[in-house]
Design a protein around this motif. Sequence first.
Motif, mmCIF file in Angstrom:
data_model
loop_
_atom_site.group_PDB
_atom_site.id
_atom_site.type_symbol
_atom_site.label_atom_id
_atom_site.label_comp_id
_atom_site.label_asym_id
_atom_site.label_seq_id
_atom_site.Cartn_x
_atom_site.Cartn_y
_atom_site.Cartn_z
ATOM 1 N N HIS A 1 -41.999 -2.272 47.037
ATOM 2 C CA HIS A 1 -40.749 -2.292 46.359
ATOM 3 C C HIS A 1 -39.677 -2.909 47.413
ATOM 4 O O HIS A 1 -39.743 -2.717 48.605
ATOM 5 C CB HIS A 1 -40.203 -0.845 46.132
ATOM 6 C CG HIS A 1 -41.256 0.241 45.552
ATOM 7 N ND1 HIS A 1 -41.478 -0.002 44.294
ATOM 8 C CD2 HIS A 1 -42.312 0.521 45.960
ATOM 9 C CE1 HIS A 1 -42.554 0.817 43.931
ATOM 10 N NE2 HIS A 1 -43.029 1.297 45.109
ATOM 11 N N SER A 2 -38.518 -3.530 46.694
ATOM 12 C CA SER A 2 -37.707 -4.126 47.674
ATOM 13 C C SER A 2 -36.228 -4.063 47.112
ATOM 14 O O SER A 2 -35.431 -3.616 47.899
ATOM 15 C CB SER A 2 -38.040 -5.767 47.716
ATOM 16 O OG SER A 2 -37.223 -6.205 48.821
ATOM 17 N N ALA A 3 -35.977 -4.551 45.919
ATOM 18 C CA ALA A 3 -34.767 -4.642 45.410
ATOM 19 C C ALA A 3 -34.687 -3.563 44.454
ATOM 20 O O ALA A 3 -35.452 -2.855 44.071
ATOM 21 C CB ALA A 3 -34.403 -5.811 44.719
ATOM 22 N N PHE A 4 -33.279 -3.164 43.884
ATOM 23 C CA PHE A 4 -33.178 -1.837 43.158
ATOM 24 C C PHE A 4 -33.897 -2.321 41.540
ATOM 25 O O PHE A 4 -34.228 -1.391 40.960
ATOM 26 C CB PHE A 4 -31.659 -1.572 42.995
ATOM 27 C CG PHE A 4 -31.220 -0.840 44.027
ATOM 28 C CD1 PHE A 4 -31.268 0.615 44.061
ATOM 29 C CD2 PHE A 4 -30.316 -1.229 45.039
ATOM 30 C CE1 PHE A 4 -30.860 1.157 45.213
ATOM 31 C CE2 PHE A 4 -30.130 -0.645 46.281
ATOM 32 C CZ PHE A 4 -30.464 0.716 46.266
ATOM 33 N N PHE A 5 -33.581 -3.655 41.564
ATOM 34 C CA PHE A 5 -34.253 -4.352 40.287
ATOM 35 C C PHE A 5 -34.416 -5.833 40.534
ATOM 36 O O PHE A 5 -33.739 -6.480 41.352
ATOM 37 C CB PHE A 5 -33.991 -3.707 38.799
ATOM 38 C CG PHE A 5 -32.590 -4.654 38.747
ATOM 39 C CD1 PHE A 5 -31.234 -4.192 39.179
ATOM 40 C CD2 PHE A 5 -32.702 -5.763 37.865
ATOM 41 C CE1 PHE A 5 -30.236 -4.667 38.991
ATOM 42 C CE2 PHE A 5 -31.364 -6.255 37.524
ATOM 43 C CZ PHE A 5 -30.379 -6.047 38.082
ATOM 44 N N ASN A 6 -35.463 -6.219 39.937
ATOM 45 C CA ASN A 6 -36.057 -7.659 40.148
ATOM 46 C C ASN A 6 -35.073 -8.649 39.092
ATOM 47 O O ASN A 6 -35.484 -8.376 37.814
ATOM 48 C CB ASN A 6 -37.302 -7.967 40.045
ATOM 49 C CG ASN A 6 -37.683 -9.209 40.241
ATOM 50 O OD1 ASN A 6 -36.774 -10.241 40.296
ATOM 51 N ND2 ASN A 6 -39.089 -9.546 40.161
ATOM 52 N N GLU A 7 -33.957 -9.305 39.583
ATOM 53 C CA GLU A 7 -33.464 -9.962 38.602
ATOM 54 C C GLU A 7 -33.855 -11.090 37.623
ATOM 55 O O GLU A 7 -33.383 -11.175 36.613
ATOM 56 C CB GLU A 7 -31.845 -10.644 39.146
ATOM 57 C CG GLU A 7 -31.117 -9.702 39.692
ATOM 58 C CD GLU A 7 -29.997 -10.258 40.600
ATOM 59 O OE1 GLU A 7 -29.600 -11.585 40.240
ATOM 60 O OE2 GLU A 7 -29.263 -9.528 41.647
ATOM 61 N N GLU A 8 -35.089 -11.632 38.405
ATOM 62 C CA GLU A 8 -35.699 -12.604 37.717
ATOM 63 C C GLU A 8 -36.689 -12.057 36.594
ATOM 64 O O GLU A 8 -36.967 -12.990 35.786
ATOM 65 C CB GLU A 8 -36.497 -13.483 38.683
ATOM 66 C CG GLU A 8 -35.649 -14.490 39.686
ATOM 67 C CD GLU A 8 -36.324 -14.853 40.868
ATOM 68 O OE1 GLU A 8 -37.457 -14.642 41.127
ATOM 69 O OE2 GLU A 8 -35.562 -14.927 41.743
ATOM 70 N N ASP A 9 -36.732 -11.060 36.581
ATOM 71 C CA ASP A 9 -37.734 -10.484 35.468
ATOM 72 C C ASP A 9 -37.235 -9.564 34.591
ATOM 73 O O ASP A 9 -36.364 -8.646 34.926
ATOM 74 C CB ASP A 9 -38.860 -9.349 36.379
ATOM 75 C CG ASP A 9 -39.805 -8.577 35.323
ATOM 76 O OD1 ASP A 9 -39.839 -9.029 34.209
ATOM 77 O OD2 ASP A 9 -40.609 -7.952 35.841
ATOM 78 N N GLU A 10 -36.988 -10.230 33.179
ATOM 79 C CA GLU A 10 -36.133 -9.652 32.262
ATOM 80 C C GLU A 10 -36.795 -8.203 31.763
ATOM 81 O O GLU A 10 -36.058 -7.291 31.342
ATOM 82 C CB GLU A 10 -36.069 -10.549 30.867
ATOM 83 C CG GLU A 10 -37.342 -11.052 30.372
ATOM 84 C CD GLU A 10 -37.347 -12.082 29.368
ATOM 85 O OE1 GLU A 10 -37.921 -12.188 28.459
ATOM 86 O OE2 GLU A 10 -36.222 -12.936 29.449
ATOM 87 N N ASN A 11 -37.977 -7.888 32.106
ATOM 88 C CA ASN A 11 -38.454 -6.600 31.855
ATOM 89 C C ASN A 11 -38.286 -5.606 32.839
ATOM 90 O O ASN A 11 -39.005 -4.617 33.107
ATOM 91 C CB ASN A 11 -40.014 -6.608 31.320
ATOM 92 C CG ASN A 11 -40.339 -7.576 29.975
ATOM 93 O OD1 ASN A 11 -39.398 -7.488 29.082
ATOM 94 N ND2 ASN A 11 -41.105 -8.525 30.167
#
Length: 405
Positions: free
Chosen positions: A62-72
């Motif tokens: 885990h690194s970011a609050f969410f992965n911007e590059e992954d639309e799911n």
Amino acid sequence: MSVLSGKKIVLGVSGGIAAYKTATLVRLFIKAGAQVQVIMTPASKDFVTPLTLSTLSKNPVHSAFFNEEDENAQWNNHVELGLWADLMLIAPATANTLSKMANGNCDNLLIATYLSAKCPVYFAPAMDLDMYKHPSTISSFSLLQKFGNIMIPAESGELASGLSGEGRMAEPENIITFLENDLESKLPLRGKKILITAGPTYEAIDPVRFIGNHSSGKMGFDIAQSAANNGAEVTLVSGPTALSVSHPNINLIRVTSAKEMYEACHQHFHNTDVAICAAAVADYRPKKVAEQKIKKAADDFTIELEKTEDILASLGKIKENQLLIGFALETENEIENAKLKIQKKNLDLIVLNSLQDEGAGFAKSTNKITFINKDFVVEPMPLKSKQAVADDIINKVIVHYEKNS
Ligand code: CTP
């Protein structure tokens, strides 16, 4: 077996050169039987790749609050991660991350998880020697320790800057030893001696035959494991079973008959804090054991039986400060019969199994019990695995000592 076995560990990696050592750290955690989830600050990825740590931890990193590059992409739930953990370790903990932890400066997933964690938090600082000595860093150390976080001091040696001094992150092996020692020193039953009986007894009829029962011994062995996991020194006196033990704190004494079990228990009882009798001891044994195999002859054959020693009752008679816990297996008037046994055998607590309950009894992996204490407080428990029932029984012991400490 390591005290880290089965522990759920969140490892927070911040951006310092020592981050490359977290590959070894994760490997050692896994080897010790722990489950590991890694959180990396963005800067730490310059020093060790997420792929390395996810491969070694067998979990996504885990690194970011969410992965911007992954639309799911899903929201990385820091609260869930914080609550999942039995233990959180920040290693390496850079001056920047330590300062953010101390001040609640929540600008990445690692700090958000740290602020959500309810478990013990350890941090292993890593920085150059002058940074390590700076009053601002020292103030972070002291604030974090005031919060109850535990510092794994840096070691001395050659630093990435080429200078030599204090500031190197403790070596992964030393971090593991530090954690193991710290966790062991805090186990609730540390210093307590627990005597447990388990399994059936075999009462000889002749050299090849015996009277026995279907007890597998699993309940008693699970209680022994749970007691040892909580730091107790366990003497497990067991009748014949196919089970074995691996925990170094369990001393297994194998016996066959009720008489041998009685003798082994009395040998250890004076030097024990708690005795838990989970064995299915035969109530009767043949009065005479034939020296040779009995040949078949007449159509009828009678064996004269005599009572065996009631081990639990005999311990109740001589008990001083020991906590004495017995089992009762009943088929009717369960609560009343169990209460009578508490009085008759001078018990502090009885664990009642009713054969009327589905899932309870011999040769099953589940059990449904009711606790009744010496004040006759009745506490029915739901159907659980024998391991979970064992933990419930050992929790009763832990609560007893917490109340009386
Ligand atoms: N127990 C024991 N020694 C015996 C018989 C029983 O230590 N000779 C212990 C068991 O380990 C258990 C408890 O006594 O913790 C209750 O055993 P149980 O068989 O249910 O009761 P008994 O006292 O034997 O009475 P009964 O068979 O009449 O129900």
